[in-house]
Every structure is written in C-alpha cells, then in structure tokens.
Scaffold this active site. Structure first.
Site, PDB file in Angstrom:
ATOM      1  N   ASP A 180      23.087  -7.145  14.825  1.00 28.73           N
ATOM      2  CA  ASP A 180      21.673  -7.021  14.472  1.00 28.73           C
ATOM      3  C   ASP A 180      21.335  -5.581  14.087  1.00 28.73           C
ATOM      4  O   ASP A 180      22.132  -4.675  14.284  1.00 28.73           O
ATOM      5  CB  ASP A 180      20.808  -7.403  15.686  1.00 28.73           C
ATOM      6  CG  ASP A 180      20.892  -8.878  16.007  1.00 28.73           C
ATOM      7  OD1 ASP A 180      21.282  -9.653  15.123  1.00 28.73           O
ATOM      8  OD2 ASP A 180      20.553  -9.237  17.150  1.00 28.73           O
TER       9      ASP A 180
ATOM     10  N   LYS B 210      18.258  -8.476  12.341  1.00 30.04           N
ATOM     11  CA  LYS B 210      17.075  -9.173  12.803  1.00 30.04           C
ATOM     12  C   LYS B 210      16.004  -8.158  13.114  1.00 30.04           C
ATOM     13  O   LYS B 210      16.176  -7.299  13.966  1.00 30.04           O
ATOM     14  CB  LYS B 210      17.428  -9.871  14.112  1.00 30.04           C
ATOM     15  CG  LYS B 210      17.563 -11.350  14.008  1.00 30.04           C
ATOM     16  CD  LYS B 210      18.240 -11.827  15.247  1.00 30.04           C
ATOM     17  CE  LYS B 210      17.422 -12.872  15.950  1.00 30.04           C
ATOM     18  NZ  LYS B 210      18.152 -13.412  17.106  1.00 30.04           N
TER      19      LYS B 210
ATOM     20  N   MET C  84       8.324  -5.084  21.727  1.00 27.27           N
ATOM     21  CA  MET C  84       7.963  -5.236  20.322  1.00 27.27           C
ATOM     22  C   MET C  84       6.523  -5.636  20.070  1.00 27.27           C
ATOM     23  O   MET C  84       6.221  -6.280  19.079  1.00 27.27           O
ATOM     24  CB  MET C  84       8.869  -6.286  19.663  1.00 27.27           C
ATOM     25  CG  MET C  84      10.340  -5.965  19.781  1.00 27.27           C
ATOM     26  SD  MET C  84      10.691  -4.372  19.027  1.00 27.27           S
ATOM     27  CE  MET C  84      11.440  -4.920  17.503  1.00 27.27           C
TER      28      MET C  84
END
Lengths: 248, 248
Positions: free
Chosen positions: B35, B57, B170
């Site tokens: 990722d 990602k 996030m």
C-alpha cells in the site's frame, strides 16, 4: 555524563515480533531492565557484558514496586549507561510507560520510546480475529480489568456498545463478572467472545464461546493468566481464519 | 503447488518499526504487494528478483479496488509463490486485512498474519503521548472517520466518554465536525487534542490544542493527511514528554 533510557515495547510474546529498532537497541544496551512478560529470547539479544535486571511485573502483584523501578532506571542512567527498559507489548498501552517516562524526565534523563506490537493486536492476529471489520466493528477499545484501587470499576456503558470490538487486558480472574456486566449493559448474551492464553507463543490456547458460555469454557479448559479477552462479532470469524498451530 | 500469503503489518511509517518476522518474510518473498503508507525502505528489503506490486490504497480512494487486490493475491499465490502482502500499521486494525484473509481462505490459499505496530501506538509513542495512563485514561478506543457508505456516522456517545483516550484514524478532513460532535456529546471543549501528520517519519508534524481550537490550529499549520487525531487528557502530557525531533 548522563545516560539515556530507551523505553522499548517487546511485543506480545513471540520474540520475532520485536521491532528492528528494538532489537538494535537491546543489542547495544549496557543494561536491560525487563518485565516477566518479556521473552527471554529478547533479553538474550543483549551483549554478554550487559547487566540484566528482572523487575517482573505480574498484573497487580509487582515484584518491584513502580517507585523502585523508576529509581532504578534513574540510577542506571545517571551512571552514564545506555539503559533499555523492555516492557511486554507496547510501552504506552497499559504498560505504565507514561509514568516511568514522567519520572525519568523529571529527573533530567533523556528518554526515547520505541513502540511495540501491543498484546491485543499481536494476539488477535495469531488467533485469526480481525480487531476491526467493515461488517462487524467500526472501532476497537482496549480496557483493563484493574483500576487504581483494585476494584472492577469499568465504564460499562461504553464497553457494551454494539458494532465495536472490546479487548480486555488481564481481566480473566473476574471474567464471569465482566461477561455478566456486559450483558446487563446491553450486549446480547450470544455475542461471540474468546479468551486467549499466552497468545503468539508455542503455549497459545484459546477458549471460544459467547458472553453466556465463555467463563465456563475458560474454567473447563483450565485457561490461566496471562490471557486476553476479546468480545465482539469479529470473534465469529475465528473458526474460519484461525491459522496459527502452536507447537506444530 | 499452491503458494502462501503472509499478511504483514509494516508499521506506522518509520521502517525500523517493522518486526523481525516481517523483515525476514519480506527478505524471502517472491512477490510483495504493498500500500501507499508502506515505507519504500521496507519494500526494498525484498530480494532484487522479487516482483513488487503497488496497490496504493489511500483511505477512501483506492488505486486498486479491494476485489482486484484480493484477486491479485489469489492469482499470485496460486502461481506457487511466497506472497508478502504489506499493509501500513497492523493488518487487522483498519487494514481490511480480515476481508483479504477471508477472500484468500475461501479460495483455498493458506495465510499467516504478522501483526505490526498500529498507527495509533507508533505515532503516539513518537509524539510522547501515552495512550493509557492511570491518571487520565483507563481505556483507549480506535475509530475511523470512514464508514461503509462514506458518511461520518460514528458512535458519538461511546467516543465522547470521559477517562478514555480516543484515536481517530484518517479523520482529518472532517476534523471540525468531529470536534464539534464530541463536545455536543459531552466532552469538555477544553479536552486536550492533537493531530499528528506523518508520525514516526522525518516529516512528522504536530498540532496541539483542545477540542475547541484544534481544527483552526491544524488549518493554520497546513497539516494534511495522512494524519492521526488523538483526544483525551493524555495529550496534556505532550509538552513534557515529547522527545522525537524529526530531521534533527
């Protein structure tokens, strides 16, 4: 000249779960101060001439009181040594690392923190239990069964929320009470739950059930501390995702 | 002959926070699938002849849809290769590792999981913020700002409990909304809170304030994702315990 303390998380049990940075620091240590949940193979990474000091902390029953551990670390560092303080799991998650660091900083010692794989993450990974999952848990909470005064006084309404995974560090002696309280506060009695003994090690054992059956299954299996309790829909994935065969 | 997939947590950013086991597996991989939050220095541990596949990602905006990542891993493993699937942080904490593992197991591929230092633990350690502390937090909860349908629909009553540390993975694009909701659900506006950008790396930056001031401070500092939000009394220890000087 003043020394330096590295507060290093040794991971959940399997010595291979130590970080590269942790391994390098142990290999360069003048003194290693370690708890009873730290693998001897991690301590053995220290050079032969390094001093090894066991301060074996067992949940509520500390071999050395926290004040004395703090004083020991300060004394070693003031002697100009590179001190590695090895703690099981991660130093800042139920490791009292914050308190040790405060004492060291107050004494004028410089400290670095090396995070480790916390018991919840490591043990869940080896058990085949994802801690979050889009179908089962949008959050995960880590709580401990011990509080300042030794009473089991947890925030039950928070712990009993749906759509989350709950991991309880070291709460096995009060397991029946914990399960009953979670049901009392709204979790379905059929919520999947597991207790994992010595997770990530060759002696790993698991008891799986639900909030209603778990305590009896743990007792029947003779599971004992150190153990971790995981509660939530994700535990239902265990039969399919279990991969680690200890001793195989 | 069928291959094998290792689901490996690469840690929060600093490549030195990879586990010994993770490093050994990458060094022995035939193929590495990674990722965008995985350090290039971790990927570089793979042998020169190993295939390197980036499936970057980024939170909601996946470069490769999850279905295609699953299909890729299955195809690689069925080709008889030792596949290392590297994920930022820990594979079972907001890494969708559980879903990838389910797809692999369904396809008859054997899988092992190697836990990693999750972003919350790693970033808090480098920021000097203990996630639990006997005086401030008896529990810690990790939540994410993204849900299945993209709406910010979190369990606010649970997240706004006192005496716990809350870490939001996030959630920075909705930070003002998150802070407002936490206040609305009972957390004092003066609750210490911090956002840490690219924690544990040479580009780490921190904005500290409280639930009332944090969003403005983050905007003023120009802090951007990837970033982690930490809320709770433990953030008040940051001025004393901060030790990591990126770029120093």
């Amino acid at each position: 000249q003043c020394g330096h303390v590295y507060l290093v998380g040794a991971g959940p049990g399997d010595p291979e779960l130590l970080t590269l940075r942790g391994a390098r620091l142990v290999a360069g240590a003048d003194a290693v101060v370690y708890d009873n949940l730290v693998s001897p193979l991690v301590v053995d990474l220290a050079p032969p001439e390094a001093e090894r000091i066991y301060v074996g902390k067992k949940a509520a029953d500390h071999t050395l009181p926290q004040d004395e551990i703090n004083a020991l670390l300060i004394r070693l560092a003031q002697g100009g040594r590179r001190v590695v303080r090895l703690k099981g799991g991660d130093p800042f998650i139920f490791g009292r690392g914050g308190e040790e660091m405060e004492a060291l900083v107050t004494a004028g010692i410089t400290v670095e923190v090396v995070p480790g794989v916390t018991a919840a993450a490591g043990i869940a990974a080896y058990a085949g239990i994802p801690l979050t999952h889009r179908d089962h848990a949008q959050s995960v909470v880590f709580a401990t069964g011990f509080l300042k005064d030794g009473a089991l006084e947890l925030d039950w309404p928070m712990l009993a929320r749906p759509a989350q995974t709950l991991v309880i560090y070291m709460g096995i002696s009060r397991l029946a009470e914990i399960c009953a309280r979670l049901i009392e506060h709204g979790l379905p009695a059929g919520t999947p739950a597991a207790v994992i003994e010595r997770g990530t090690t060759a002696r790993q054992r698991i008891a799986v059930g639900d909030l209603e059956s778990l305590a009896a299954r743990v007792a029947a299996a003779g599971i004992r501390p150190p153990a971790l309790t995981v509660v939530g829909g994700v535990v239902g994935l265990y039969p399919r995702l279990a991969w680690f065969a200890p001793g195989a």
